[in-house]
Design a protein around this motif. Structure first.
Motif, PDB file in Angstrom:
ATOM      1  N   UNK A   6       0.486  -1.223  -0.092  1.00 50.16           N
ATOM      2  CA  UNK A   6      -0.346   0.202   0.287  1.00 50.16           C
ATOM      3  C   UNK A   6       0.730   1.294  -0.135  1.00 50.16           C
ATOM      4  N   UNK A   7       2.468   1.109   0.189  1.00 51.52           N
ATOM      5  CA  UNK A   7       2.812   2.169  -0.215  1.00 51.52           C
ATOM      6  C   UNK A   7       2.609   3.665  -1.091  1.00 51.52           C
ATOM      7  N   UNK A   8       2.665   4.364  -0.927  1.00 54.48           N
ATOM      8  CA  UNK A   8       2.487   5.632  -1.770  1.00 54.48           C
ATOM      9  C   UNK A   8       3.661   6.265  -2.191  1.00 54.48           C
ATOM     10  N   UNK A   9       5.421   5.909  -2.150  1.00 51.58           N
ATOM     11  CA  UNK A   9       5.969   6.332  -2.995  1.00 51.58           C
ATOM     12  C   UNK A   9       6.182   6.731  -3.884  1.00 51.58           C
ATOM     13  N   UNK A  10       6.605   7.962  -4.286  1.00 46.57           N
ATOM     14  CA  UNK A  10       6.320   8.325  -5.785  1.00 46.57           C
ATOM     15  C   UNK A  10       4.900   8.698  -6.764  1.00 46.57           C
ATOM     16  N   UNK A  11       4.506   9.049  -6.011  1.00 42.46           N
ATOM     17  CA  UNK A  11       3.053   9.566  -5.957  1.00 42.46           C
ATOM     18  C   UNK A  11       2.608  10.994  -5.431  1.00 42.46           C
ATOM     19  N   UNK A  12       1.572  11.508  -6.265  1.00 46.59           N
ATOM     20  CA  UNK A  12       1.097  12.714  -5.450  1.00 46.59           C
ATOM     21  C   UNK A  12      -0.265  12.463  -5.088  1.00 46.59           C
ATOM     22  N   UNK A  13      -0.226  13.391  -4.337  1.00 41.94           N
ATOM     23  CA  UNK A  13      -1.504  13.172  -4.203  1.00 41.94           C
ATOM     24  C   UNK A  13      -1.828  14.526  -3.502  1.00 41.94           C
ATOM     25  N   UNK A  14      -3.245  15.142  -3.366  1.00 39.93           N
ATOM     26  CA  UNK A  14      -4.349  16.359  -3.943  1.00 39.93           C
ATOM     27  C   UNK A  14      -5.374  15.703  -3.295  1.00 39.93           C
ATOM     28  N   UNK A  15      -4.980  16.248  -1.680  1.00 41.55           N
ATOM     29  CA  UNK A  15      -6.011  17.108  -0.600  1.00 41.55           C
ATOM     30  C   UNK A  15      -7.474  18.513  -0.791  1.00 41.55           C
ATOM     31  N   UNK A  16      -8.412  17.528  -1.234  1.00 43.09           N
ATOM     32  CA  UNK A  16      -8.782  19.569  -0.721  1.00 43.09           C
ATOM     33  C   UNK A  16      -9.841  19.447   0.398  1.00 43.09           C
ATOM     34  N   UNK A  17      -9.506  20.511   1.134  1.00 43.25           N
ATOM     35  CA  UNK A  17     -10.002  20.871   2.320  1.00 43.25           C
ATOM     36  C   UNK A  17      -9.156  20.365   3.481  1.00 43.25           C
ATOM     37  N   UNK A  18      -7.905  19.516   2.622  1.00 43.75           N
ATOM     38  CA  UNK A  18      -6.336  19.313   4.220  1.00 43.75           C
ATOM     39  C   UNK A  18      -6.454  19.384   4.947  1.00 43.75           C
ATOM     40  N   UNK A  19      -6.658  20.859   5.447  1.00 43.14           N
ATOM     41  CA  UNK A  19      -6.137  21.965   6.152  1.00 43.14           C
ATOM     42  C   UNK A  19      -7.315  21.921   7.773  1.00 43.14           C
ATOM     43  N   UNK A  20      -8.062  20.606   8.052  1.00 41.11           N
ATOM     44  CA  UNK A  20      -8.509  20.571   8.939  1.00 41.11           C
ATOM     45  C   UNK A  20      -9.503  19.338   8.173  1.00 41.11           C
ATOM     46  N   UNK A  21      -9.952  18.768   9.960  1.00 39.51           N
ATOM     47  CA  UNK A  21     -10.756  17.381  10.407  1.00 39.51           C
ATOM     48  C   UNK A  21     -10.387  16.119   9.241  1.00 39.51           C
ATOM     49  N   UNK A  22     -11.441  15.816   8.540  1.00 42.22           N
ATOM     50  CA  UNK A  22     -11.414  14.384   7.758  1.00 42.22           C
ATOM     51  C   UNK A  22     -10.322  14.783   6.717  1.00 42.22           C
ATOM     52  N   UNK A  23     -10.073  15.720   6.434  1.00 40.58           N
ATOM     53  CA  UNK A  23      -9.426  15.927   5.279  1.00 40.58           C
ATOM     54  C   UNK A  23      -7.616  15.935   5.411  1.00 40.58           C
ATOM     55  N   UNK A  24      -7.810  16.861   6.896  1.00 37.07           N
ATOM     56  CA  UNK A  24      -6.289  16.580   7.529  1.00 37.07           C
ATOM     57  C   UNK A  24      -5.987  15.396   7.787  1.00 37.07           C
ATOM     58  N   UNK A  25      -6.823  14.184   7.987  1.00 36.29           N
ATOM     59  CA  UNK A  25      -6.456  12.955   8.532  1.00 36.29           C
ATOM     60  C   UNK A  25      -5.976  12.446   7.656  1.00 36.29           C
ATOM     61  N   UNK A  26      -6.701  12.227   6.769  1.00 43.06           N
ATOM     62  CA  UNK A  26      -6.598  12.127   4.842  1.00 43.06           C
ATOM     63  C   UNK A  26      -5.008  12.362   4.123  1.00 43.06           C
ATOM     64  N   UNK A  27      -4.693  13.687   4.240  1.00 36.56           N
ATOM     65  CA  UNK A  27      -3.645  14.574   4.326  1.00 36.56           C
ATOM     66  C   UNK A  27      -2.634  13.491   4.512  1.00 36.56           C
ATOM     67  N   UNK A  28      -2.934  13.335   6.444  1.00 33.55           N
ATOM     68  CA  UNK A  28      -1.645  12.793   7.181  1.00 33.55           C
ATOM     69  C   UNK A  28      -1.320  10.989   6.543  1.00 33.55           C
ATOM     70  N   UNK A  29      -2.631  10.822   6.411  1.00 37.73           N
ATOM     71  CA  UNK A  29      -2.941   9.380   6.416  1.00 37.73           C
ATOM     72  C   UNK A  29      -1.816   8.910   4.266  1.00 37.73           C
ATOM     73  N   UNK A  30      -2.173   9.758   3.934  1.00 42.02           N
ATOM     74  CA  UNK A  30      -1.415   9.271   2.496  1.00 42.02           C
ATOM     75  C   UNK A  30       0.202  10.198   2.488  1.00 42.02           C
ATOM     76  N   UNK A  31       0.490  10.822   3.122  1.00 40.70           N
ATOM     77  CA  UNK A  31       1.795  11.001   3.637  1.00 40.70           C
ATOM     78  C   UNK A  31       2.082   9.979   4.168  1.00 40.70           C
ATOM     79  N   UNK A  32       1.548   9.983   5.506  1.00 39.27           N
ATOM     80  CA  UNK A  32       2.575   8.527   6.338  1.00 39.27           C
ATOM     81  C   UNK A  32       3.021   7.621   5.117  1.00 39.27           C
ATOM     82  N   UNK A  33       2.105   7.382   4.207  1.00 38.31           N
ATOM     83  CA  UNK A  33       1.970   6.339   3.455  1.00 38.31           C
ATOM     84  C   UNK A  33       2.984   6.550   1.642  1.00 38.31           C
TER      85      UNK A  33
END
Length: 103
Positions: A6-33
């Motif tokens: 499930x690694x996402x190395x060498x990929x870029x993820x665009x997360x709208x609404x990523x500065x708080x709440x669920x969007x921030x959690x998604x951004x963090x999870x994708x970054x950790x991956x």
């Protein structure tokens, strides 16, 4: 290990609404991956920056509900950093207007 699939190395993820709440959690999870995350939102406060500290991320100021606002992130972000098909996630909000619901 199974999680390596499930690694996402060498990929870029665009997360709208990523500065708080669920969007921030998604951004963090994708970054950790392993993804480089482009976070789009109205503003990015210090607590959100701290939450994403140590991860590869960029912030793009964007107003997603106002049609008169500057171009949307997908249209204006420099894709020179992105592969041919970036991952995208949206943390949508509903804003009630006199005309009904608006996404």
């Amino acid at each position: 290990m199974i999680l390596d699939r499930f690694r996402l190395d060498d990929n870029v993820a665009l997360v709208t609404g990523g500065t708080r709440g669920i969007g921030l959690a998604i951004a963090k999870a994708l970054g950790e991956a392993g993804a480089r995350v482009v976070v789009a939102g109205r503003t990015m406060k210090d607590d959100a920056r701290q939450e994403l500290a140590g991860l590869a991320f960029d912030f793009h100021a964007a107003e997603m509900l106002d049609e008169k606002a500057p171009p949307r992130p997908a249209a204006s972000t420099s894709w020179s950093i992105a592969p041919a098909s970036p991952s995208m996630a949206t943390a949508a909000t509903i804003r009630r207007t006199s005309g009904g619901r608006r996404w």
